[in-house]
Design a protein around this motif. Sequence first.
Motif, PDB file in Angstrom:
ATOM      1  N   GLN A  50      30.539  93.150 -14.185  1.00  0.00           N
ATOM      2  CA  GLN A  50      31.517  93.781 -13.292  1.00  0.00           C
ATOM      3  C   GLN A  50      32.947  93.521 -13.766  1.00  0.00           C
ATOM      4  O   GLN A  50      33.786  94.434 -13.771  1.00  0.00           O
ATOM      5  CB  GLN A  50      31.332  93.262 -11.858  1.00  0.00           C
ATOM      6  N   PHE A  51      33.239  92.295 -14.147  1.00  0.00           N
ATOM      7  CA  PHE A  51      34.593  91.986 -14.625  1.00  0.00           C
ATOM      8  C   PHE A  51      34.896  92.734 -15.925  1.00  0.00           C
ATOM      9  O   PHE A  51      36.013  93.241 -16.114  1.00  0.00           O
ATOM     10  CB  PHE A  51      34.765  90.478 -14.834  1.00  0.00           C
ATOM     11  N   ILE A  52      33.915  92.797 -16.807  1.00  0.00           N
ATOM     12  CA  ILE A  52      34.127  93.503 -18.073  1.00  0.00           C
ATOM     13  C   ILE A  52      34.395  94.986 -17.821  1.00  0.00           C
ATOM     14  O   ILE A  52      35.316  95.575 -18.388  1.00  0.00           O
ATOM     15  CB  ILE A  52      32.915  93.304 -19.006  1.00  0.00           C
ATOM     16  N   ARG A  53      33.564  95.600 -16.968  1.00  0.00           N
ATOM     17  CA  ARG A  53      33.770  97.027 -16.636  1.00  0.00           C
ATOM     18  C   ARG A  53      35.118  97.238 -15.960  1.00  0.00           C
ATOM     19  O   ARG A  53      35.876  98.151 -16.306  1.00  0.00           O
ATOM     20  CB  ARG A  53      32.653  97.510 -15.700  1.00  0.00           C
ATOM     21  N   LEU A  54      35.429  96.367 -15.002  1.00  0.00           N
ATOM     22  CA  LEU A  54      36.656  96.512 -14.212  1.00  0.00           C
ATOM     23  C   LEU A  54      37.901  96.466 -15.089  1.00  0.00           C
ATOM     24  O   LEU A  54      38.774  97.335 -15.009  1.00  0.00           O
ATOM     25  CB  LEU A  54      36.701  95.408 -13.156  1.00  0.00           C
ATOM     26  N   TYR A  55      37.955  95.458 -15.964  1.00  0.00           N
ATOM     27  CA  TYR A  55      39.158  95.306 -16.788  1.00  0.00           C
ATOM     28  C   TYR A  55      39.208  96.323 -17.923  1.00  0.00           C
ATOM     29  O   TYR A  55      40.299  96.719 -18.352  1.00  0.00           O
ATOM     30  CB  TYR A  55      39.257  93.873 -17.315  1.00  0.00           C
ATOM     31  N   ALA A  56      38.056  96.767 -18.402  1.00  0.00           N
ATOM     32  CA  ALA A  56      38.048  97.826 -19.421  1.00  0.00           C
ATOM     33  C   ALA A  56      38.623  99.117 -18.841  1.00  0.00           C
ATOM     34  O   ALA A  56      39.442  99.799 -19.478  1.00  0.00           O
ATOM     35  CB  ALA A  56      36.633  98.059 -19.929  1.00  0.00           C
ATOM     36  N   VAL A  57      38.219  99.462 -17.611  1.00  0.00           N
ATOM     37  CA  VAL A  57      38.762 100.652 -16.948  1.00  0.00           C
ATOM     38  C   VAL A  57      40.246 100.468 -16.676  1.00  0.00           C
ATOM     39  O   VAL A  57      41.061 101.376 -16.909  1.00  0.00           O
ATOM     40  CB  VAL A  57      38.001 100.937 -15.636  1.00  0.00           C
ATOM     41  N   PHE A  58      40.604  99.291 -16.197  1.00  0.00           N
ATOM     42  CA  PHE A  58      41.999  99.017 -15.842  1.00  0.00           C
ATOM     43  C   PHE A  58      42.923  99.178 -17.051  1.00  0.00           C
ATOM     44  O   PHE A  58      43.970  99.838 -16.967  1.00  0.00           O
ATOM     45  CB  PHE A  58      42.114  97.604 -15.279  1.00  0.00           C
ATOM     46  N   PHE A  59      42.523  98.610 -18.200  1.00  0.00           N
ATOM     47  CA  PHE A  59      43.373  98.686 -19.386  1.00  0.00           C
ATOM     48  C   PHE A  59      43.319 100.060 -20.059  1.00  0.00           C
ATOM     49  O   PHE A  59      44.188 100.385 -20.873  1.00  0.00           O
ATOM     50  CB  PHE A  59      43.003  97.590 -20.387  1.00  0.00           C
ATOM     51  N   SER A  60      42.316 100.858 -19.701  1.00  0.00           N
ATOM     52  CA  SER A  60      42.221 102.212 -20.246  1.00  0.00           C
ATOM     53  C   SER A  60      43.062 103.217 -19.463  1.00  0.00           C
ATOM     54  O   SER A  60      43.357 104.307 -19.964  1.00  0.00           O
ATOM     55  CB  SER A  60      40.763 102.686 -20.249  1.00  0.00           C
ATOM     56  N   LEU A  61      43.435 102.873 -18.238  1.00  0.00           N
ATOM     57  CA  LEU A  61      44.143 103.825 -17.378  1.00  0.00           C
ATOM     58  C   LEU A  61      45.459 104.337 -17.976  1.00  0.00           C
ATOM     59  O   LEU A  61      45.728 105.544 -17.928  1.00  0.00           O
ATOM     60  CB  LEU A  61      44.391 103.210 -15.995  1.00  0.00           C
ATOM     61  N   PRO A  62      46.309 103.465 -18.523  1.00  0.00           N
ATOM     62  CA  PRO A  62      47.555 103.986 -19.112  1.00  0.00           C
ATOM     63  C   PRO A  62      47.305 104.986 -20.245  1.00  0.00           C
ATOM     64  O   PRO A  62      48.040 105.969 -20.381  1.00  0.00           O
ATOM     65  CB  PRO A  62      48.271 102.731 -19.623  1.00  0.00           C
ATOM     66  N   LEU A  63      46.262 104.724 -21.049  1.00  0.00           N
ATOM     67  CA  LEU A  63      45.939 105.650 -22.140  1.00  0.00           C
ATOM     68  C   LEU A  63      45.483 107.000 -21.592  1.00  0.00           C
ATOM     69  O   LEU A  63      45.884 108.059 -22.098  1.00  0.00           O
ATOM     70  CB  LEU A  63      44.836 105.055 -23.025  1.00  0.00           C
ATOM     71  N   LEU A  64      44.666 106.973 -20.541  1.00  0.00           N
ATOM     72  CA  LEU A  64      44.202 108.217 -19.932  1.00  0.00           C
ATOM     73  C   LEU A  64      45.368 108.981 -19.322  1.00  0.00           C
ATOM     74  O   LEU A  64      45.474 110.206 -19.482  1.00  0.00           O
ATOM     75  CB  LEU A  64      43.154 107.916 -18.857  1.00  0.00           C
ATOM     76  N   ALA A  65      46.255 108.270 -18.632  1.00  0.00           N
ATOM     77  CA  ALA A  65      47.409 108.924 -18.012  1.00  0.00           C
ATOM     78  C   ALA A  65      48.292 109.575 -19.069  1.00  0.00           C
ATOM     79  O   ALA A  65      48.756 110.716 -18.894  1.00  0.00           O
ATOM     80  CB  ALA A  65      48.217 107.903 -17.201  1.00  0.00           C
ATOM     81  N   ALA A  66      48.513 108.863 -20.188  1.00  0.00           N
ATOM     82  CA  ALA A  66      49.341 109.424 -21.266  1.00  0.00           C
ATOM     83  C   ALA A  66      48.669 110.652 -21.869  1.00  0.00           C
ATOM     84  O   ALA A  66      49.338 111.654 -22.168  1.00  0.00           O
ATOM     85  CB  ALA A  66      49.583 108.364 -22.337  1.00  0.00           C
ATOM     86  N   TRP A  67      47.344 110.611 -22.029  1.00  0.00           N
ATOM     87  CA  TRP A  67      46.603 111.745 -22.591  1.00  0.00           C
ATOM     88  C   TRP A  67      46.688 112.957 -21.668  1.00  0.00           C
ATOM     89  O   TRP A  67      46.930 114.077 -22.129  1.00  0.00           O
ATOM     90  CB  TRP A  67      45.159 111.347 -22.818  1.00  0.00           C
ATOM     91  N   LEU A  68      46.505 112.750 -20.380  1.00  0.00           N
ATOM     92  CA  LEU A  68      46.581 113.851 -19.421  1.00  0.00           C
ATOM     93  C   LEU A  68      47.988 114.431 -19.365  1.00  0.00           C
ATOM     94  O   LEU A  68      48.171 115.648 -19.268  1.00  0.00           O
ATOM     95  CB  LEU A  68      46.153 113.381 -18.033  1.00  0.00           C
ATOM     96  N   ASP A  69      49.006 113.581 -19.439  1.00  0.00           N
ATOM     97  CA  ASP A  69      50.393 114.059 -19.430  1.00  0.00           C
ATOM     98  C   ASP A  69      50.690 114.872 -20.680  1.00  0.00           C
ATOM     99  O   ASP A  69      51.331 115.924 -20.613  1.00  0.00           O
ATOM    100  CB  ASP A  69      51.367 112.877 -19.339  1.00  0.00           C
TER     101      ASP A  69
END
Length: 362
Positions: free
Chosen positions: A327-346
């Motif tokens: 759970q911690f691994i999944r949680l932090y992997a998603v968390f640290f991926s969010l800025p990259l996803l936001a930049a890609w969508l923008d």
Amino acid sequence: MEEATKKRVFEWITKWGFWPFMLLIGYIFYILNIPAGWLIGSMVASMAYSLFIGPRKVNNNFFAIGLAMIGLTLGAMLDLTILWETIRAFGFYLLLGLVLIIGGSLILCHLFYKTSGLDKKTAYYSLLPGGASEVLALADRHGADAAVVASFHTARIAIFVILMPLLAGAGLVSSAKPSIFLDLVDSSSVLIPIAVLLVSAIAISRMLPIQAGTLFYATFLALVWSMGTDLPVPILLTGIGQVFIGTSIGLKFDPNTFKTLRRVGLLGLTYLMLLVGLSIGTGGIFSILTGVDFWSSVLGWTPAGAAEMSSTAIFLDLDQSAVIMLQFIRLYAVFFSLPLLAAWLDDKQISKGVMLKIKKTS
């Protein structure tokens, strides 16, 4: 005058009787051997309250305290040596699991965008596997429909929190429930250390805020403490923690949430169930490759909150170490991926806007 008196009595009951009622419903579900009964019972009761009585605000401290309570239970049960050896042994399979759960979710996000009629940002942010509060803040800041995103994440968490414990507990033989009161008496010698650890975890989380910080710090503090001496955390503490979390989730399910979800309808529910299937599939593959039991693997990869799934593993007597680690691994992997996803969508939106301008000019 009589109506005014009835109204005051009703308000007094709902004000002072709310939490005792949620605890009572959670306890009833628990003694009825319903998997994660404290969590499911309080969530169902609070959803009914929100829908039929009206909105109610819950202090965010209750959620933080609930996370800390569950974190202490987990930390007291974890073995640091075994946990570290597990991470080292499963390195490649952990990476594979992340690729499956995050990559699969992104595929569902794209399909949802193509079939739902929602704009791309709203569709993507609605189906991301975790980090509901962070995703919502990001979605609102980057121009997505925050109401739709919030409704989908509320629905996602509710579906997973109710469905996964029931599925995981369906094949297990129900054991006799220990008396929570006798258990509390037996643990009376550590109540003061537990209180100190709870306050410390919450204080550290406020000074050094991170994703699921209260849960992480409480787990770490209890793990360190239990290395020197036993820390028998009473089962009631975990139950109360589940009630605080379940109630906080359930109260978000208000009429506006249903109205928003109705806009997307059966299609939205279909994609949420596909996300359930993705979690079960990822957990199944991880279980086959590593030897971790099936439902511990599934709960570990389920995007429905580290505390919710880890505490479920405690009550079902599954592999708590594997669940909290995943759970911690999944949680932090998603968390640290969010800025990259936001930049890609923008970037996608900017590129689309530039192309439209070029077409209009020509």
